[in-house]
Scaffold this motif. Structure first.
Motif, mmCIF file in Angstrom:
data_model
loop_
_atom_site.group_PDB
_atom_site.id
_atom_site.type_symbol
_atom_site.label_atom_id
_atom_site.label_comp_id
_atom_site.label_asym_id
_atom_site.label_seq_id
_atom_site.Cartn_x
_atom_site.Cartn_y
_atom_site.Cartn_z
ATOM 1 N N GLY A 80 0.813 -1.211 0.000
ATOM 2 C CA GLY A 80 0.000 0.000 0.000
ATOM 3 C C GLY A 80 0.844 1.257 0.000
ATOM 4 O O GLY A 80 2.021 1.254 -0.365
ATOM 5 N N ALA A 81 0.243 2.354 0.465
ATOM 6 C CA ALA A 81 0.897 3.660 0.429
ATOM 7 C C ALA A 81 0.699 4.383 1.750
ATOM 8 O O ALA A 81 -0.326 4.220 2.411
ATOM 9 C CB ALA A 81 0.331 4.504 -0.715
ATOM 10 N N GLY A 136 -0.895 -0.301 4.661
ATOM 11 C CA GLY A 136 -1.076 -1.531 3.902
ATOM 12 C C GLY A 136 -2.341 -1.461 3.079
ATOM 13 O O GLY A 136 -3.304 -0.774 3.447
ATOM 14 N N PHE A 137 -2.334 -2.160 1.948
ATOM 15 C CA PHE A 137 -3.509 -2.234 1.079
ATOM 16 C C PHE A 137 -4.107 -3.623 1.214
ATOM 17 O O PHE A 137 -3.410 -4.640 1.069
ATOM 18 C CB PHE A 137 -3.112 -1.964 -0.376
ATOM 19 C CG PHE A 137 -4.258 -2.113 -1.351
ATOM 20 C CD1 PHE A 137 -5.198 -1.111 -1.502
ATOM 21 C CD2 PHE A 137 -4.398 -3.277 -2.113
ATOM 22 C CE1 PHE A 137 -6.258 -1.243 -2.399
ATOM 23 C CE2 PHE A 137 -5.448 -3.423 -3.002
ATOM 24 C CZ PHE A 137 -6.379 -2.400 -3.149
ATOM 25 N N GLY A 167 -9.999 -2.568 -3.371
ATOM 26 C CA GLY A 167 -9.685 -2.781 -1.967
ATOM 27 C C GLY A 167 -9.513 -1.458 -1.263
ATOM 28 O O GLY A 167 -9.861 -0.399 -1.787
ATOM 29 N N THR A 168 -8.966 -1.497 -0.071
ATOM 30 C CA THR A 168 -8.818 -0.292 0.744
ATOM 31 C C THR A 168 -7.390 -0.170 1.238
ATOM 32 O O THR A 168 -6.798 -1.143 1.717
ATOM 33 C CB THR A 168 -9.785 -0.328 1.941
ATOM 34 O OG1 THR A 168 -11.133 -0.379 1.447
ATOM 35 C CG2 THR A 168 -9.626 0.904 2.818
ATOM 36 N N ASN A 169 -6.862 1.034 1.110
ATOM 37 C CA ASN A 169 -5.536 1.348 1.654
ATOM 38 C C ASN A 169 -5.721 1.934 3.047
ATOM 39 O O ASN A 169 -6.518 2.850 3.260
ATOM 40 C CB ASN A 169 -4.818 2.353 0.760
ATOM 41 C CG ASN A 169 -3.353 2.518 1.143
ATOM 42 O OD1 ASN A 169 -2.522 1.712 0.747
ATOM 43 N ND2 ASN A 169 -3.047 3.546 1.909
ATOM 44 N N PHE A 170 -5.006 1.384 4.011
ATOM 45 C CA PHE A 170 -5.055 1.861 5.389
ATOM 46 C C PHE A 170 -3.712 2.486 5.740
ATOM 47 O O PHE A 170 -2.653 1.900 5.461
ATOM 48 C CB PHE A 170 -5.347 0.703 6.354
ATOM 49 C CG PHE A 170 -6.711 0.090 6.170
ATOM 50 C CD1 PHE A 170 -7.804 0.577 6.864
ATOM 51 C CD2 PHE A 170 -6.889 -0.978 5.297
ATOM 52 C CE1 PHE A 170 -9.065 0.004 6.699
ATOM 53 C CE2 PHE A 170 -8.144 -1.555 5.123
ATOM 54 C CZ PHE A 170 -9.235 -1.051 5.827
ATOM 55 N N ALA A 230 -8.493 5.402 5.866
ATOM 56 C CA ALA A 230 -8.899 4.243 5.062
ATOM 57 C C ALA A 230 -9.487 4.759 3.764
ATOM 58 O O ALA A 230 -10.525 5.417 3.768
ATOM 59 C CB ALA A 230 -9.923 3.408 5.826
ATOM 60 N N ARG A 231 -8.826 4.461 2.647
ATOM 61 C CA ARG A 231 -9.280 4.990 1.357
ATOM 62 C C ARG A 231 -9.512 3.839 0.391
ATOM 63 O O ARG A 231 -8.577 3.131 -0.015
ATOM 64 C CB ARG A 231 -8.245 5.961 0.778
ATOM 65 C CG ARG A 231 -7.932 7.135 1.674
ATOM 66 C CD ARG A 231 -9.145 8.011 1.945
ATOM 67 N NE ARG A 231 -9.513 8.758 0.751
ATOM 68 C CZ ARG A 231 -9.041 9.958 0.459
ATOM 69 N NH1 ARG A 231 -8.190 10.565 1.278
ATOM 70 N NH2 ARG A 231 -9.431 10.569 -0.645
#
Length: 750
Positions: free
Chosen positions: A39-40, A96-97, A57-60, A46-47
């Motif tokens: 992820g980034a 993390g994604f 999915g979602t990047n946290f 949470a995006r």
């Protein structure tokens, strides 16, 4: 952007490819057991997104500077928890994604680290933490012992906060919700902001729930909600009144204090924030798993369509986690030392707010949290401005209030935030915290000196009228520096905190017994007068005098230079039964009683208030953009502002220092700075405002030339019903009788 169906299909395909089941349930589905991708680190929170490989999915991303490990916790609809470690760490941000995590997914964090309260370290992975950047929150805060980081029932009080509690708090705390930030919303896309100039603004402070809870024109299922405030019946009242902006009491997600819950009460006002990106879920009619975001946006759009701006009362000075004996809900467990101001004894919190803790705004991550939140509400939620609760606490550098502090400097240069309305409550409870008149250009301020002077004048307690003259004419003694304008002063007589306007003329003492604190809470400095009877009475003379005093106070407020702020319900005689601290009264004490508008006396008060606001909108001399000079600007000696005694003579220095029950204020419409849309010099009518607080009538000589040749009565607060046709005309130089306790507004007609 893929549709929701396409996204579920993608998530299912990913699950099938990896040889595992995809457990999906519409927007609230998730895929348990998915390996966390790197992820980034930006953006925080949470995006939800679809990656370049087509995987949804979602990047946290969570800033947790001193943490040793961070676990992401996902919850299904039954509350079952699945944990996944975030192993990537970039610039103190754990990220993390997670493929397959869709909008509607509930989540939280567990953050690992040292437990050493003596040095301010309070990490406790047994406590589920709300994401500081969560854009929606599902569930309510209760405060059983399990939500405290320390063992709350430890028998030795002096070490009560030093023993770590190992019980799991997850069943007792709400969860963050993944929100589809880019969800299509046609109703939001065509929003048009009103962009009312400061000088033209009339602010109306209201509570989303209290304003709508009893409104008969709003469907019952929408009362008390954002959707209720967006309803045409609610907006119709605002439009009829003529206000240009609503200032909403806190709508950030907030929690209820333990001492209230134990007494069967709740935090009603909301000055106990815990989620700076999330609309408070308790005000949503449509749902709490992300639907509250769209509902809030639609409310903003409906208000904008009616020409009304939306200003949020925001509480960035402290959070609901209180002091060392408070619960562990979010920031305290993420990095206590990184978010809060601590004393030299780091076990203790520096408290400039009176609420147990103070956010350490000098820290980059805290400043980022606040400014990210502000920009989010402006750019993505459509908000037009902010009123900052205890703003002096945000302006503290090391310890002292500093008008060059990082917070104020960042706001001044931010291309988004420097363009919206910024209102400071210019004080906090710490040493040196009273800063009225000291905030820099761009900022307006709540002017409590205006409140006190006007209250004292109308209860007959001013020793002289020097201070009153400044307050009525824009408070140049406070704000005429640095290019500031009269609209730097937000004038108010009442606010949510204190008596309502009706109670201010009905009670001399607070009556807060319903709060359960033995009437010890709330201010004792009310500057009120009960007009001869405490509280309810059947004495018609007392009741008539109270209504007249309300007309006087509202007229004074709306004829003063500066930005007027009304409190919802004051325009129709709302009462809190003498409670001057109704922060915990989520009931009829606080809710607006719309039946008042059916009573002739209160309906007449509403109509007078609406008429006065309309006069402000019509006459630029009543809402000047520059301070008065008081100097002659023409050969006839006419000045933009002049003050008169009841004798019709101009005030001398001795008059300003003497007790006075009568004051005349002349506002010239011939000398208004600025030009209209066509570039022409602004010209307006001239007015004479006569304020008489004496208990007997007074003879007042109308000023003659060069001020006027004739005057026409426009407003006379001695009358319950105001005349709709032009009032009586009086030649200049003649003596008129001003009834006891009356405001007269006279227009110069020649």
């Amino acid at each position: 952007m893929s549709s929701a169906a396409e996204q579920e299909a993608v998530a299912g395909a990913v699950a099938a490819e990896e040889g595992r089941p995809a457990v999906l349930n519409g927007a609230r589905g998730r895929v348990p057991g998915v390996p966390v991708r790197p992820g980034a680190p930006v953006p925080l929170g949470a995006r939800f997104r679809v990656g370049p490989d087509g995987v949804a999915g979602t990047n946290f991303a969570l800033w947790a500077g001193g943490a040793e490990a961070v676990e992401l916790c996902l919850f299904d609809e039954r509350g079952k928890e699945t944990r996944a470690k975030l192993t990537e760490l970039t610039h103190e941000i754990w990220h993390g994604f997670v493929p397959g995590v869709m909008p509607g997914q509930r989540y939280g964090y567990r953050v690992h680290g040292r437990w050493d309260p003596w040095t301010g370290a309070r990490w406790n992975p047994a406590k589920l933490l709300l994401d500081p950047y969560a854009r929606a929150v599902d569930g309510d805060f209760t405060l059983p012992p399990e939500v405290y980081g320390h063992v709350r029932d430890w028998p030795q009080q002096h070490v009560a906060d030093t023993v770590r509690d190992e019980r799991d708090s997850a069943p007792y705390v709400p969860k963050g919700v993944v929100v589809h930030d880019d969800a299509p919303d046609d109703e939001w896309q065509d929003d048009r902001r009103p962009k009312t100039p400061w000088a033209d603004s009339v602010i109306y402070e209201l509570h989303v729930r209290g304003f709508t809870r009893l409104h008969p024109g709003i469907p019952e299922e929408l009362r008390g909600t954002y959707a209720g405030l967006a309803h045409p019946a609610a907006i119709e009242h605002l439009v009829k009144l003529g206000v240009t902006a609503v200032e909403l009491l806190p709508v950030h997600q907030f929690a209820h204090e333990d001492h209230l819950l134990r007494r069967g009460l709740r935090n009603y006002w909301g000055y106990n924030s815990i989620g700076y990106f999330a609309p408070h879920a308790g005000y949503a009619a449509s749902g709490t798993t992300g639907q509250q975001v769209g509902e809030f946006r639609r409310m903003v759009r409906a208000l904008h369509a009616a020409g009304i701006e939306v200003i949020l009362d925001v509480v960035y000075n402290h959070t609901a986690e209180a002091g060392e004996l408070g619960p562990t809900l979010s920031l305290k467990g993420v990095d206590n030392r990184g978010y809060y101001r601590l004393q030299a004894d780091a076990r203790r919190y520096a408290d400039y707010t009176g609420c147990g803790n103070t956010l350490h705004v000098v820290q980059p991550q805290v400043l980022r949290l606040i400014t990210d939140s502000l920009r989010y509400w402006v750019t993505e939620m459509g908000v037009d401005g902010f009123r900052f609760d205890l703003a002096a606490a945000l302006a503290r550098s090391m310890h002292d209030v500093d008008m060059l502090s990082p917070f104020l400097a960042v706001i001044a240069q931010d291309p988004v935030l420097r363009r919206v309305k910024l209102i400071a409550e210019p004080w906090d409870v710490g040493s040196g915290g009273y800063q009225v008149g000291a905030f820099p250009p761009l900022w307006t301020e709540w002017n409590d000196r205006y409140r006190d002077a006007v209250r004292d004048f109308w209860r007959g307690a001013l020793p002289d009228v020097r201070d009153l003259g400044y307050r009525l004419s824009g408070s140049s003694d406070l704000y005429a520096w640095g290019g500031r304008r009269p609209y730097a002063s937000v004038n108010f007589v009442t606010a949510h905190d204190g008596f309502t306007l009706r109670d201010m003329v009905s009670y001399e003492h607070k009556h807060n017994e319903a709060n359960g604190e033995g009437n010890r809470d709330g201010s004792n400095d009310n500057r009120s007068w009960n007009c001869g009877a405490e509280g309810g009475t059947d004495d018609e003379d007392v009741l008539a005098l109270r209504r007249r005093q309300l007309r006087n106070l509202l007229s004074t407020l709306l004829l003063s230079t500066g930005v007027p702020m009304l409190v919802a319900g004051d325009e129709m005689g709302r009462t809190q039964r003498g409670n001057n601290n109704a922060y915990c009264q989520d009931n009829e004490i606080s809710w607006l009683d719309w039946g008042l508008l059916e009573e002739p006396g209160w309906k007449a008060l509403f109509e007078l208030t609406s008429r006065l606001i309309a006069l402000r909108h019509r006459h630029p001399v009543l809402r000047r953009r520059a301070f008065f000079s008081g100097r002659p600007h023409s050969a006839d000696g006419l000045r933009d502002l002049a003050w008169f005694t009841a004798r019709g003579t101009e005030m001398t220095e001795a008059d300003w220092y003497a007790p006075a029950a009568t004051l005349g204020m002349y506002l010239s419409g011939r000398d208004i700075p600025g030009r209209d849309e066509r570039g022409a010099q602004i010209l307006d009518d001239s007015f004479l405002v006569v304020l008489h607080t004496g208990h007997r009538p007074v003879d007042f000589v109308l000023p003659g030339t060069p001020w006027a040749r004739r005057y026409e009565v426009v407003v006379d607060t001695s009358r319950e019903e105001q005349a709709r046709e032009p009032g009586a005309e009086h030649p200049a130089g003649t003596e008129i009788t001003v009834p006891e306790r009356t405001v007269l507004l006279l227009r110069v007609t020649g």
